[in-house]
Design a protein around this motif. Structure first.
Motif, PDB file in Angstrom:
ATOM      1  N   ARG A  69       1.936  10.886  18.745  1.00 13.46           N
ATOM      2  CA  ARG A  69       2.131  10.350  17.394  1.00 13.46           C
ATOM      3  C   ARG A  69       3.608  10.040  17.167  1.00 13.46           C
ATOM      4  NH1 ARG A  69       0.156  14.622  13.191  1.00 13.46           N
ATOM      5  NH2 ARG A  69       0.987  13.171  11.656  1.00 13.46           N
ATOM      6  N   ARG A  70       4.442  10.991  17.579  1.00 12.13           N
ATOM      7  CA  ARG A  70       5.881  10.831  17.390  1.00 12.13           C
ATOM      8  C   ARG A  70       6.406   9.642  18.198  1.00 12.13           C
ATOM      9  NH1 ARG A  70      10.552  12.211  19.563  1.00 12.13           N
ATOM     10  NH2 ARG A  70       9.452  12.779  21.453  1.00 12.13           N
ATOM     11  N   GLN A  71       5.960   9.546  19.455  1.00 13.91           N
ATOM     12  CA  GLN A  71       6.396   8.430  20.299  1.00 13.91           C
ATOM     13  C   GLN A  71       5.980   7.098  19.682  1.00 13.91           C
ATOM     14  OE1 GLN A  71       4.882   9.010  24.295  1.00 13.91           O
ATOM     15  NE2 GLN A  71       5.851  11.005  24.527  1.00 13.91           N
ATOM     16  N   HIS A  72       4.760   7.085  19.133  1.00 18.79           N
ATOM     17  CA  HIS A  72       4.257   5.851  18.543  1.00 18.79           C
ATOM     18  C   HIS A  72       5.117   5.425  17.352  1.00 18.79           C
ATOM     19  CE1 HIS A  72       0.939   3.649  16.176  1.00 18.79           C
ATOM     20  NE2 HIS A  72       1.455   2.827  17.038  1.00 18.79           N
ATOM     21  N   GLN A  73       5.475   6.391  16.509  1.00 19.82           N
ATOM     22  CA  GLN A  73       6.309   6.076  15.356  1.00 19.82           C
ATOM     23  C   GLN A  73       7.691   5.577  15.793  1.00 19.82           C
ATOM     24  OE1 GLN A  73       5.460   6.341  11.886  1.00 19.82           O
ATOM     25  NE2 GLN A  73       3.371   6.537  12.609  1.00 19.82           N
ATOM     26  N   ARG A  74       8.221   6.183  16.872  1.00 20.56           N
ATOM     27  CA  ARG A  74       9.515   5.709  17.381  1.00 20.56           C
ATOM     28  C   ARG A  74       9.406   4.270  17.865  1.00 20.56           C
ATOM     29  NH1 ARG A  74      13.803   8.259  15.580  1.00 20.56           N
ATOM     30  NH2 ARG A  74      15.020   7.270  17.207  1.00 20.56           N
ATOM     31  N   LYS A  75       8.275   3.940  18.495  1.00 14.46           N
ATOM     32  CA  LYS A  75       8.115   2.575  18.997  1.00 14.46           C
ATOM     33  C   LYS A  75       8.040   1.567  17.860  1.00 14.46           C
ATOM     34  CE  LYS A  75       8.302   3.520  23.358  1.00 14.46           C
ATOM     35  NZ  LYS A  75       9.688   3.761  23.809  1.00 14.46           N
ATOM     36  N   TYR A 115      15.317   4.654   8.069  1.00 19.04           N
ATOM     37  CA  TYR A 115      14.321   3.661   8.468  1.00 19.04           C
ATOM     38  C   TYR A 115      13.269   3.524   7.384  1.00 19.04           C
ATOM     39  CZ  TYR A 115      16.669   4.372  12.838  1.00 19.04           C
ATOM     40  OH  TYR A 115      17.635   4.474  13.795  1.00 19.04           O
ATOM     41  N   ASN A 116      12.627   2.398   7.370  1.00 16.88           N
ATOM     42  CA  ASN A 116      11.671   2.130   6.319  1.00 16.88           C
ATOM     43  C   ASN A 116      10.533   1.295   6.892  1.00 16.88           C
ATOM     44  OD1 ASN A 116      10.447   1.879   3.892  1.00 16.88           O
ATOM     45  ND2 ASN A 116      11.971   0.513   2.983  1.00 16.88           N
ATOM     46  N   ILE A 117       9.364   1.880   6.955  1.00 18.15           N
ATOM     47  CA  ILE A 117       8.189   1.138   7.407  1.00 18.15           C
ATOM     48  C   ILE A 117       7.178   1.127   6.269  1.00 18.15           C
ATOM     49  CG2 ILE A 117       6.272   1.156   9.073  1.00 18.15           C
ATOM     50  CD1 ILE A 117       8.200   1.947  11.201  1.00 18.15           C
ATOM     51  N   GLN A 118       6.609  -0.035   6.025  1.00 19.97           N
ATOM     52  CA  GLN A 118       5.715  -0.209   4.892  1.00 19.97           C
ATOM     53  C   GLN A 118       4.400  -0.810   5.344  1.00 19.97           C
ATOM     54  OE1 GLN A 118       6.477   0.692   1.849  1.00 19.97           O
ATOM     55  NE2 GLN A 118       8.729   0.735   1.737  1.00 19.97           N
ATOM     56  N   ALA A 119       3.385  -0.591   4.552  1.00 21.77           N
ATOM     57  CA  ALA A 119       2.088  -1.218   4.795  1.00 21.77           C
ATOM     58  C   ALA A 119       1.768  -2.149   3.631  1.00 21.77           C
ATOM     59  CB  ALA A 119       1.010  -0.149   4.935  1.00 21.77           C
ATOM     60  N   PRO A 169      -7.269   3.824  12.031  1.00 26.49           N
ATOM     61  CA  PRO A 169      -6.434   4.756  11.285  1.00 26.49           C
ATOM     62  C   PRO A 169      -4.962   4.364  11.422  1.00 26.49           C
ATOM     63  CG  PRO A 169      -6.900   5.680  13.441  1.00 26.49           C
ATOM     64  CD  PRO A 169      -7.512   4.300  13.413  1.00 26.49           C
ATOM     65  N   PHE A 170      -4.194   4.693  10.415  1.00 26.43           N
ATOM     66  CA  PHE A 170      -2.740   4.554  10.583  1.00 26.43           C
ATOM     67  C   PHE A 170      -2.033   5.599   9.751  1.00 26.43           C
ATOM     68  CE2 PHE A 170      -3.487   1.815   6.911  1.00 26.43           C
ATOM     69  CZ  PHE A 170      -2.366   1.977   6.121  1.00 26.43           C
ATOM     70  N   GLU A 171      -0.787   5.825  10.076  1.00 29.98           N
ATOM     71  CA  GLU A 171       0.043   6.732   9.289  1.00 29.98           C
ATOM     72  C   GLU A 171       1.465   6.217   9.370  1.00 29.98           C
ATOM     73  OE1 GLU A 171       0.510  10.646  10.939  1.00 29.98           O
ATOM     74  OE2 GLU A 171       0.982   9.888  12.923  1.00 29.98           O
ATOM     75  N   ILE A 172       2.247   6.586   8.402  1.00 33.02           N
ATOM     76  CA  ILE A 172       3.643   6.158   8.367  1.00 33.02           C
ATOM     77  C   ILE A 172       4.484   7.378   8.043  1.00 33.02           C
ATOM     78  CG2 ILE A 172       5.311   4.759   7.099  1.00 33.02           C
ATOM     79  CD1 ILE A 172       3.119   2.596   7.001  1.00 33.02           C
ATOM     80  N   VAL A 173       5.213   7.846   9.040  1.00 33.38           N
ATOM     81  CA  VAL A 173       5.912   9.114   8.843  1.00 33.38           C
ATOM     82  C   VAL A 173       7.425   8.994   8.982  1.00 33.38           C
ATOM     83  CG1 VAL A 173       3.934  10.427   9.675  1.00 33.38           C
ATOM     84  CG2 VAL A 173       5.738   9.815  11.272  1.00 33.38           C
ATOM     85  N   VAL A 174       7.928   7.790   9.246  1.00 32.89           N
ATOM     86  CA  VAL A 174       9.367   7.692   9.481  1.00 32.89           C
ATOM     87  C   VAL A 174      10.155   7.950   8.215  1.00 32.89           C
ATOM     88  CG1 VAL A 174       9.123   6.135  11.414  1.00 32.89           C
ATOM     89  CG2 VAL A 174       9.392   5.203   9.125  1.00 32.89           C
ATOM     90  N   LYS A 175      11.365   8.430   8.423  1.00 30.85           N
ATOM     91  CA  LYS A 175      12.205   8.834   7.306  1.00 30.85           C
ATOM     92  C   LYS A 175      13.406   7.898   7.196  1.00 30.85           C
ATOM     93  CE  LYS A 175      12.444  12.839   9.182  1.00 30.85           C
ATOM     94  NZ  LYS A 175      12.728  14.222   9.586  1.00 30.85           N
ATOM     95  N   ILE A 211       0.866  -1.176   0.000  1.00 27.11           N
ATOM     96  CA  ILE A 211       0.000   0.000   0.000  1.00 27.11           C
ATOM     97  C   ILE A 211       0.900   1.223   0.000  1.00 27.11           C
ATOM     98  CG2 ILE A 211      -1.739   1.261   1.319  1.00 27.11           C
ATOM     99  CD1 ILE A 211      -2.539  -1.502   2.527  1.00 27.11           C
ATOM    100  N   PRO A 212       0.871   1.989  -1.074  1.00 28.05           N
ATOM    101  CA  PRO A 212       1.772   3.156  -1.110  1.00 28.05           C
ATOM    102  C   PRO A 212       1.356   4.171  -0.049  1.00 28.05           C
ATOM    103  CG  PRO A 212       0.445   3.007  -3.128  1.00 28.05           C
ATOM    104  CD  PRO A 212       0.004   1.897  -2.243  1.00 28.05           C
ATOM    105  N   THR A 213       2.291   4.626   0.740  1.00 28.37           N
ATOM    106  CA  THR A 213       1.968   5.601   1.785  1.00 28.37           C
ATOM    107  C   THR A 213       2.918   6.788   1.671  1.00 28.37           C
ATOM    108  OG1 THR A 213       3.468   4.525   3.356  1.00 28.37           O
ATOM    109  CG2 THR A 213       1.154   3.874   3.432  1.00 28.37           C
ATOM    110  N   ARG A 214       2.431   7.913   2.147  1.00 32.45           N
ATOM    111  CA  ARG A 214       3.266   9.112   2.170  1.00 32.45           C
ATOM    112  C   ARG A 214       3.131   9.772   3.530  1.00 32.45           C
ATOM    113  NH1 ARG A 214       2.358  13.686  -1.375  1.00 32.45           N
ATOM    114  NH2 ARG A 214       0.282  12.864  -1.898  1.00 32.45           N
ATOM    115  N   PRO A 215       4.238  10.314   4.059  1.00 26.57           N
ATOM    116  CA  PRO A 215       4.122  11.066   5.311  1.00 26.57           C
ATOM    117  C   PRO A 215       3.167  12.236   5.112  1.00 26.57           C
ATOM    118  CG  PRO A 215       6.430  10.745   4.692  1.00 26.57           C
ATOM    119  CD  PRO A 215       5.607  10.326   3.525  1.00 26.57           C
TER     120      PRO A 215
END
Lengths: 232, 232
Positions: free
Chosen positions: B139-145, A103-107, A94-100, A39-43
């Motif tokens: 939100r930030r803490q969650h992404q770090r986890k 690091y790489n997190i994917q859905a 709900p979810f979001e993926i904001v890491v840069k 699933i393509p995601t964007r911060p």
């Protein structure tokens, strides 16, 4: 369509949800995915799982220890990708993926016919109550991840394995016979990737847990905790 | 007073923070803790770290596998409590602990002179902007986890160890020589409790990482990543 997350079900006003789903469809912000599709995601975007299940996966970065690792004995004959299973998001979440980078997190869509809509954060300013619910869901997810981390802190792989399965089925399980059953398949490699172990070890320890009567595996391969009582 | 969390520093308007600190003091909602004192927490309350550092710890529940474990060889001669280190909260960060039995998550003061104020969630309705910031911090803490979970999914303990130290120092490190240094002490037992390993193994692998030049230990025992470049 599994939406077994009862805590969310009951806390989410049905009408707002319908309005937002309709909004997503009207604005072409809805997409359907087959099993294991990325699933393509964007911060900066917020995603809502309409139905099905999304698998969140972390790819570990190229380690400076790789040179070291190549000199150690690794029972890694199979072609496992270095991806860690980080959890599910099911209908209503709900979810979001904001890491840069690095690091790489994917859905990924975990099951066929998984449907996701997406919004900009500013879009949901129109629905302040819904925005509040999204934050509540994130708070809840964060607290679950703390429990997950507690479980992974245990020294014995079998404790990590059993704790992990318990957390997962507590959260996503559907009642089944006298216990609860995870309604989605999960491979031993995926379980291993979550608990810092290998497919081979997971297979061995799952056998042990079955012998001890702590888990059972149903005909379709789904994992069941016969003794779990969930009190939300 | 270490408030090395630069991302938060810059995103938090100084004035609101001062108002809320004053409010906490005026309403006797502020308390100072010595190192390793337990911080009493209740679900429904929001905590803000004014200064110092708070350590979040998960106690793993009595496992149904205990009988099994007693029959295995455990190199557990020391008296380690079964607590998992789950992270720090430093000056400026909000936290809350809402999990219920059988799970148990606790907060401890990690260093002397750690000061915490607490509010009811409805209290912060008076400061909607601040409430937004609290949610942003969560939100930030969650992404770090999620990153932390990715790291713990790795099969090799040394990878988990190095990944864990990198994440921790990225987030809480202070610039030191050419790298970054964790400004708080962390015992090898605490590190082991975070990455599913033992004190003994952590001590051995920390030695290896030092030999490889990937970490250094300063005179005061603080852990330093000489090659880390943090780009927030």
């Amino acid at each position: 369509m599994e939406t077994s997350n009862l805590a969310l079900e009951t806390s989410r006003p049905f009408l707002t949800w319908q309005v937002i789903l309709k909004w997503g469809k009207d604005h072409y912000r809805e997409r359907n995915f087959n099993k294991d599709e990325r699933i393509p995601t964007r911060p900066g975007l917020l995603y809502l799982v309409e139905k099905g299940a999304v698998r969140i996966v972390g790819e570990t970065q190229e380690s400076p220890l790789n040179k070291y690792n190549k000199n150690t004995v690794i029972s890694n004959s199979e072609n496992e990708k270095d991806e860690a299973f980080l959890g599910f998001m099911v209908g209503g979440e709900p979810f979001e993926i904001v890491v840069k980078a690095p690091y790489n997190i994917q859905a990924y869509s975990h099951v066929d016919n998984t449907s996701v809509i997406w919004l900009y954060w500013q879009d949901i300013d129109n629905w302040p109550h819904f925005k509040g619910e999204v934050f509540e869901a994130f708070r809840r997810q964060h607290q679950r991840k703390l429990l997950w981390l507690s479980v992974l802190g245990q020294k014995h792989t079998i404790d990590r394995l059993f704790g992990f399965l318990t957390l997962l089925i507590e959260e996503y399980g559907a009642p089944y016979n006298h216990g609860y059953r995870l309604p989605y398949p999960l491979t031993h490699a995926q379980i291993g990737s979550a608990i810092g172990s290998t497919r081979v070890t997971v297979t061995r320890l799952m056998g042990k847990l079955r012998q001890m009567g702590l888990i059972s595996i149903e005909e379709d391969g789904l994992i069941c905790l016969p003794n779990l009582s969930v009190n939300n």
